[in-house]
Design a protein around this motif. Structure first.
Motif, PDB file in Angstrom:
ATOM      1  N   GLN A 515      55.649  38.918  86.614  1.00 17.38           N
ATOM      2  CA  GLN A 515      56.860  38.786  85.737  1.00 17.38           C
ATOM      3  C   GLN A 515      57.457  37.660  85.896  1.00 17.38           C
ATOM      4  O   GLN A 515      57.860  37.511  87.174  1.00 17.38           O
ATOM      5  CB  GLN A 515      57.646  39.968  85.788  1.00 17.38           C
ATOM      6  CG  GLN A 515      58.992  40.088  84.801  1.00 17.38           C
ATOM      7  CD  GLN A 515      59.417  41.625  84.570  1.00 17.38           C
ATOM      8  OE1 GLN A 515      58.510  42.802  84.549  1.00 17.38           O
ATOM      9  NE2 GLN A 515      60.370  41.806  84.920  1.00 17.38           N
ATOM     10  N   GLU A 516      58.047  37.146  84.945  1.00 21.12           N
ATOM     11  CA  GLU A 516      58.914  35.826  85.260  1.00 21.12           C
ATOM     12  C   GLU A 516      60.335  36.189  85.416  1.00 21.12           C
ATOM     13  O   GLU A 516      60.701  36.795  84.517  1.00 21.12           O
ATOM     14  CB  GLU A 516      58.692  34.755  84.241  1.00 21.12           C
ATOM     15  CG  GLU A 516      59.059  33.268  84.492  1.00 21.12           C
ATOM     16  CD  GLU A 516      58.248  32.736  85.450  1.00 21.12           C
ATOM     17  OE1 GLU A 516      58.873  31.880  86.344  1.00 21.12           O
ATOM     18  OE2 GLU A 516      57.202  32.852  85.342  1.00 21.12           O
ATOM     19  N   ALA A 517      60.912  35.842  86.516  1.00 20.64           N
ATOM     20  CA  ALA A 517      62.340  36.167  86.570  1.00 20.64           C
ATOM     21  C   ALA A 517      63.157  35.406  85.313  1.00 20.64           C
ATOM     22  O   ALA A 517      62.962  34.243  84.646  1.00 20.64           O
ATOM     23  CB  ALA A 517      62.960  35.592  87.654  1.00 20.64           C
ATOM     24  N   GLU A 518      64.204  35.939  85.112  1.00 20.19           N
ATOM     25  CA  GLU A 518      65.023  35.625  83.919  1.00 20.19           C
ATOM     26  C   GLU A 518      65.689  34.265  83.789  1.00 20.19           C
ATOM     27  O   GLU A 518      65.637  33.556  82.932  1.00 20.19           O
ATOM     28  CB  GLU A 518      66.247  36.567  83.612  1.00 20.19           C
ATOM     29  CG  GLU A 518      67.064  36.220  82.471  1.00 20.19           C
ATOM     30  CD  GLU A 518      67.977  37.331  82.206  1.00 20.19           C
ATOM     31  OE1 GLU A 518      69.294  36.860  82.157  1.00 20.19           O
ATOM     32  OE2 GLU A 518      67.821  38.413  82.699  1.00 20.19           O
ATOM     33  N   GLN A 519      66.185  33.724  85.080  1.00 17.47           N
ATOM     34  CA  GLN A 519      66.796  32.501  84.903  1.00 17.47           C
ATOM     35  C   GLN A 519      66.115  31.553  86.056  1.00 17.47           C
ATOM     36  O   GLN A 519      66.489  30.854  86.850  1.00 17.47           O
ATOM     37  CB  GLN A 519      68.248  32.739  85.916  1.00 17.47           C
ATOM     38  CG  GLN A 519      69.061  33.610  85.009  1.00 17.47           C
ATOM     39  CD  GLN A 519      69.592  32.767  83.966  1.00 17.47           C
ATOM     40  OE1 GLN A 519      69.771  31.425  83.805  1.00 17.47           O
ATOM     41  NE2 GLN A 519      70.059  33.540  82.754  1.00 17.47           N
ATOM     42  N   ALA A 520      64.783  31.387  85.570  1.00 17.60           N
ATOM     43  CA  ALA A 520      63.657  30.606  86.429  1.00 17.60           C
ATOM     44  C   ALA A 520      63.869  29.237  85.871  1.00 17.60           C
ATOM     45  O   ALA A 520      63.201  28.181  86.578  1.00 17.60           O
ATOM     46  CB  ALA A 520      62.132  31.098  86.129  1.00 17.60           C
ATOM     47  N   GLY A 521      64.884  28.514  84.891  1.00 20.94           N
ATOM     48  CA  GLY A 521      64.968  27.459  84.487  1.00 20.94           C
ATOM     49  C   GLY A 521      65.809  26.410  85.336  1.00 20.94           C
ATOM     50  O   GLY A 521      66.006  26.780  86.496  1.00 20.94           O
ATOM     51  N   PRO A 522      66.137  25.168  84.628  1.00 21.43           N
ATOM     52  CA  PRO A 522      67.036  24.314  85.516  1.00 21.43           C
ATOM     53  C   PRO A 522      68.266  24.978  85.857  1.00 21.43           C
ATOM     54  O   PRO A 522      68.685  25.960  84.956  1.00 21.43           O
ATOM     55  CB  PRO A 522      67.355  23.174  84.371  1.00 21.43           C
ATOM     56  CG  PRO A 522      66.067  23.413  83.680  1.00 21.43           C
ATOM     57  CD  PRO A 522      65.799  25.006  83.313  1.00 21.43           C
ATOM     58  N   VAL A 523      69.125  24.552  86.885  1.00 24.10           N
ATOM     59  CA  VAL A 523      70.212  25.181  87.293  1.00 24.10           C
ATOM     60  C   VAL A 523      71.504  24.372  86.572  1.00 24.10           C
ATOM     61  O   VAL A 523      71.310  23.253  86.482  1.00 24.10           O
ATOM     62  CB  VAL A 523      70.228  24.978  88.692  1.00 24.10           C
ATOM     63  CG1 VAL A 523      71.876  25.543  89.364  1.00 24.10           C
ATOM     64  CG2 VAL A 523      69.252  25.840  89.541  1.00 24.10           C
ATOM     65  N   ALA A 524      72.107  25.224  86.027  1.00 21.72           N
ATOM     66  CA  ALA A 524      73.540  24.499  85.121  1.00 21.72           C
ATOM     67  C   ALA A 524      74.473  24.024  86.397  1.00 21.72           C
ATOM     68  O   ALA A 524      74.578  24.804  87.163  1.00 21.72           O
ATOM     69  CB  ALA A 524      73.892  25.544  84.167  1.00 21.72           C
ATOM     70  N   PRO A 525      75.396  23.266  85.920  1.00 19.51           N
ATOM     71  CA  PRO A 525      76.504  23.155  87.089  1.00 19.51           C
ATOM     72  C   PRO A 525      77.432  24.341  87.159  1.00 19.51           C
ATOM     73  O   PRO A 525      77.658  24.704  86.168  1.00 19.51           O
ATOM     74  CB  PRO A 525      77.178  21.676  86.538  1.00 19.51           C
ATOM     75  CG  PRO A 525      76.149  21.130  85.539  1.00 19.51           C
ATOM     76  CD  PRO A 525      75.286  22.405  84.983  1.00 19.51           C
ATOM     77  N   PRO A 526      77.956  24.819  88.223  1.00 20.64           N
ATOM     78  CA  PRO A 526      78.585  25.569  88.491  1.00 20.64           C
ATOM     79  C   PRO A 526      80.093  25.584  87.620  1.00 20.64           C
ATOM     80  O   PRO A 526      80.476  24.319  87.627  1.00 20.64           O
ATOM     81  CB  PRO A 526      78.943  26.099  89.949  1.00 20.64           C
ATOM     82  CG  PRO A 526      78.633  24.625  90.481  1.00 20.64           C
ATOM     83  CD  PRO A 526      77.571  23.940  89.444  1.00 20.64           C
ATOM     84  N   ALA A 527      80.569  26.626  87.032  1.00 20.49           N
ATOM     85  CA  ALA A 527      81.752  26.395  86.398  1.00 20.49           C
ATOM     86  C   ALA A 527      82.691  26.775  87.428  1.00 20.49           C
ATOM     87  O   ALA A 527      82.784  26.592  88.581  1.00 20.49           O
ATOM     88  CB  ALA A 527      81.938  27.605  85.366  1.00 20.49           C
ATOM     89  N   GLY A 528      84.215  26.742  86.825  1.00 18.43           N
ATOM     90  CA  GLY A 528      85.327  26.872  87.604  1.00 18.43           C
ATOM     91  C   GLY A 528      85.493  28.260  88.157  1.00 18.43           C
ATOM     92  O   GLY A 528      84.944  29.155  87.862  1.00 18.43           O
ATOM     93  N   ALA A 529      86.622  28.478  89.050  1.00 17.24           N
ATOM     94  CA  ALA A 529      86.901  29.710  89.821  1.00 17.24           C
ATOM     95  C   ALA A 529      87.495  30.682  88.585  1.00 17.24           C
ATOM     96  O   ALA A 529      86.977  31.868  88.923  1.00 17.24           O
ATOM     97  CB  ALA A 529      87.718  29.366  90.964  1.00 17.24           C
ATOM     98  N   SER A 545      70.126  34.451  91.400  1.00 14.50           N
ATOM     99  CA  SER A 545      69.769  34.860  92.681  1.00 14.50           C
ATOM    100  C   SER A 545      68.307  35.374  92.844  1.00 14.50           C
ATOM    101  O   SER A 545      67.332  35.130  93.382  1.00 14.50           O
ATOM    102  CB  SER A 545      70.597  35.857  93.270  1.00 14.50           C
ATOM    103  OG  SER A 545      70.335  36.435  94.675  1.00 14.50           O
ATOM    104  N   GLU A 546      68.073  36.352  91.706  1.00 17.74           N
ATOM    105  CA  GLU A 546      66.518  36.810  91.656  1.00 17.74           C
ATOM    106  C   GLU A 546      65.544  36.035  91.561  1.00 17.74           C
ATOM    107  O   GLU A 546      64.437  35.880  92.091  1.00 17.74           O
ATOM    108  CB  GLU A 546      66.590  38.063  90.306  1.00 17.74           C
ATOM    109  CG  GLU A 546      65.105  38.694  90.305  1.00 17.74           C
ATOM    110  CD  GLU A 546      65.063  39.254  88.862  1.00 17.74           C
ATOM    111  OE1 GLU A 546      64.027  39.948  88.867  1.00 17.74           O
ATOM    112  OE2 GLU A 546      66.036  39.419  88.193  1.00 17.74           O
ATOM    113  N   ALA A 547      65.882  34.799  90.521  1.00 13.90           N
ATOM    114  CA  ALA A 547      64.917  33.578  90.377  1.00 13.90           C
ATOM    115  C   ALA A 547      64.581  32.733  91.684  1.00 13.90           C
ATOM    116  O   ALA A 547      63.473  32.393  91.882  1.00 13.90           O
ATOM    117  CB  ALA A 547      65.558  32.843  89.291  1.00 13.90           C
ATOM    118  N   LEU A 548      65.828  32.508  92.368  1.00 13.84           N
ATOM    119  CA  LEU A 548      65.642  31.957  93.869  1.00 13.84           C
ATOM    120  C   LEU A 548      64.719  32.857  94.561  1.00 13.84           C
ATOM    121  O   LEU A 548      63.569  32.057  95.106  1.00 13.84           O
ATOM    122  CB  LEU A 548      66.887  31.767  94.491  1.00 13.84           C
ATOM    123  CG  LEU A 548      68.067  30.698  93.780  1.00 13.84           C
ATOM    124  CD1 LEU A 548      69.195  30.830  94.077  1.00 13.84           C
ATOM    125  CD2 LEU A 548      67.378  29.554  93.689  1.00 13.84           C
TER     126      LEU A 548
END
Length: 692
Positions: A515-529, A545-548
């Motif tokens: 099973q492929e983790a959901e967020q296995a693609g490229p990492v988007a830049p983090p948003a603001g606080a 985190s699951e994908a990592l």
């Protein structure tokens, strides 16, 4: 809806920042620490600054001026909002109850019968009983339960009702006894009979009327998690067409079944190897009478085990000395039918698959164990929150008494547990629905989800019940107060129907490979606080985190020694289990967010979304290092997260009673728990001995 849209640019103040005068007396220092770190008490015009820099002044008869973490100031009249808040609270609580128990309109069928049943006075704590008497009482309760069911066969075939039964039975007298014997009789025993051919044609009246109690014998002294390797045999006797059931070694004794004569005559479903002309055909189930009114039947040897805490049940070691069974004792289905000539016909290709088909009731058992753990957690929280409201302790001023739950150190832990209990409940609802509606093609995937959820829910329940007991101090140690038995009972759910670590290890291997983790693609830049106030954004971080962890597990698997499968899995398992943990938390978050979307009443929806936010903030909090290192979070977000957590906790603290009232526990149950009532029920009245 983002619950936090901006943040103060200044560094949040802390208690240590505020205490700047080194020559103050120790009592003044302590009062300052209490004032600053325990937060807003909402009483007697106190002025508090909490860890987020939020300052509030409250008068019980005047106005409240508040500056929140977004920089917004608001003033409200406490007196003028009391009646409105009360009305809103009632409406919100009713909506929360609907979301917890009746989203699909099944409350009357799945929950209300058991809720009404345990309200009966007969289910209250009885002091002074010996372990043997407690075990006997579990069977008394089982018969009362059975008398309330119109068709026990229907209950055994209804996964939703069975799981619902466990949610309510688990809270009776601290959990354990009733839930354990009901689970064995209805799910493992009666359910196994009905799942096999002939189940509907057999005369089950002795079991549905409780003239005979059913039990289930699979685990052996030497074979627990590896029950596929069990040793008990059932050899076909060509002369009679029946079977000879035998325990070939001490290690093959059946371990822990409730097989004593306590509770009346019993019949078991026994897992044993089918031997035909010396050939091992795999493990099948055999219907085996164990005892009658005079005692155990010839060839059935039973030795009681010591009573274990948390479950007053007659656990035993059980062995068979060449016990003869008739031909119809064999439970048959498509996985195996024995012809008259001794030929086994099976649609499954190997003995392991036949074994898993024989004991497939264990999957429903996982749903039941999850339900029991959830019910115990909710009851523990209801008791602890009620106690925190009427238990008064010293306040910051001389002679002042305030509720213990006014302190952040107290209510923050219970709120975290509350958010988790809601997540557990919503996850369980979604998993039961998936199981009931599964297709044959989905059987494996849904079965894995059931196992993953069972592990996560029962482990969370362990932490919640321990926390609730601790928050009630020494009072929580007394059995009549309903808390001390819950952690011990939960330990049983962690192990029952598949040890958590084992079933997670199996799920981990399947998720790594298939099973492929959901967020296995490229990492988007983090948003603001400010995004930390959006539950959906936090859900995205959890998926990252699951994908990592999946990527780590796959890398470790590739790099492991090719010809040493144990060493290869050892190198992979740590990352794989972290992946499963994230996978379970993510499924819980999805179920929680779905419940938020289903809320019709605005105040309830807002409250539930904040509770979901709190749950997700805690989930992300323990993963910030990993997420920061991989560019999924920013330094600003990691610095801001503790203040956001504290702000959300503070906003939820006034609503704790509403959140536990939504659990809809019977008033009769709560009224009988001394610490759940402000002095109206005396603990000493439950000593079980005459006053001195």
């Amino acid at each position: 809806m983002a619950l936090l849209t901006s943040r103060n640019e200044q560094r949040p103040s802390t208690a240590s920042d505020a205490i700047t005068t080194p020559d103050q007396s120790l009592p003044d220092d302590l009062r300052a620490i209490e004032s600053l770190t325990f937060g807003h008490s909402g009483r007697r015009g106190t002025k508090d600054t909490d860890a987020t820099g939020v300052t509030s002044t409250t008068s019980t008869t005047g106005t409240t001026s508040t500056t929140d973490a977004t920089g917004t100031t608001s003033t409200t009249s406490t007196a003028s909002t009391t009646s409105t808040a009360s009305t809103t609270s009632t409406a919100s609580t009713s909506e929360l109850t609907r979301l917890l128990f009746d989203r699909e309109g099944e409350r009357d069928r799945v929950h209300r019968p058991w809720q009404r049943l345990i309200a009966d006075e007969a289910f209250r704590h009885r002091p002074g009983l010996s372990p043997v008497e407690q075990a006997a009482r579990s069977y008394e309760w089982l018969r009362m339960l059975n008398a309330s069911v119109s068709r026990p066969e229907s209950l055994a075939q209804d996964a939703g009702r069975l799981a619902g039964l466990h949610e309510w039975a688990a809270i009776v007298d601290g959990g354990g006894g009733l839930c354990t014997v009901a689970s064995i009789h209805y799910n493992l025993f009666l359910g196994s009979l009905l799942d096999h051919e002939g189940g509907t044609r057999r005369d089950l009246s002795a079991f549905t009327s409780m003239r005979r109690v059913g039990t289930f014998l699979c685990t052996e002294l030497d074979h627990g998690n590896d029950s596929f390797a069990l040793e008990t045999t059932a050899e076909l006797d060509p002369a009679t067409g029946g079977f000879i059931l035998h325990t070939p070694s001490p290690g093959a004794q059946k371990f822990m079944p409730n097989t004593s004569t306590t509770g009346g005559p019993k019949t078991a479903v026994v897992a044993a190897r089918l031997l035909v002309e010396g050939r091992d055909q795999g493990v099948f189930l055999f219907l085996t009478p164990l005892s009658d009114e005079a005692g155990h039947l010839p060839g059935v040897r039973v030795r009681r085990l010591p009573f274990r805490p948390g479950a007053p049940v007659d656990h035993c070691l059980t062995a068979f000395d060449r016990v003869r069974l008739p031909r119809e004792a064999l439970l048959e289905a498509e996985h195996g039918r024995l012809g008259g000539d001794g030929t086994l016909n099976s649609t499954l290709g190997n003995r392991r698959k036949r074994f898993l088909r024989s004991i497939r009731r264990v999957t429903e058992g996982k749903l039941c164990m999850s339900g029991a753990a959830i019910g115990a957690s909710r009851a523990a929280l209801a008791i602890a929150v009620r106690y925190g409201r009427h238990r008064h302790v010293s306040g910051p001023r001389a002679g002042e008494r305030i509720p213990v739950d006014a302190y952040r150190t107290h209510h923050s832990r219970l709120l975290q547990a509350l958010s988790t209990a809601y997540a557990m409940t919503f996850l369980h609802r979604s998993v039961v629905s998936r199981w009931e509606g599964r297709t044959e093609a989905e059987q494996e995937d849904v079965g894995r989800l059931v196992a993953v959820a069972k592990g996560w829910i029962t482990w969370q329940a362990r932490g919640i019940t321990v926390e609730c007991r601790e928050r009630c101090g020494a009072q929580g140690l007394f059995a009549v107060n309903g808390l001390s038995g819950f952690p011990e009972y939960i330990e049983g759910t962690v192990t029952a129907e598949g040890d958590n670590l084992l079933i997670w290890s199996k799920a981990a291997a399947e998720l790594v490979f298939h099973q492929e983790a959901e967020q296995a693609g490229p990492v988007a830049p983090p948003a603001g606080a400010e995004e930390l106030g959006d539950p959906r954004y936090l859900r995205h971080l959890l998926a990252r985190s699951e994908a990592l962890w999946q990527a780590r597990a796959r890398a470790a698997l590739r790099q492991g020694p090719a010809k040493d499968p144990v060493a290869r899995w050892n190198a992979t398992s740590s990352a794989a289990l972290e992946m499963v943990s994230d996978h379970a938390s993510l499924r819980a978050a999805d179920a929680f967010l779905d419940a938020v979307r289903s809320a019709d009443q605005p105040q309830a929806r807002d409250l539930l979304e904040r509770l979901c936010l709190l749950f997700l903030l805690h989930q992300v909090e323990r993963r910030t290092g990993d997420l920061l290192a991989h560019g999924c979070m920013s330094n600003e977000q990691v610095r801001a997260l503790p203040a956001v957590l504290d702000s959300v906790t503070g906003s939820l603290a006034p609503h704790m009673t509403s959140l536990v009232d939504a659990f809809d526990l019977p008033a009769e149950y709560l009224d009988a728990v001394p610490i759940a009532n402000s002095g109206s029920v005396q603990l000493a009245d439950h000593a079980g001995i005459a006053a001195e």
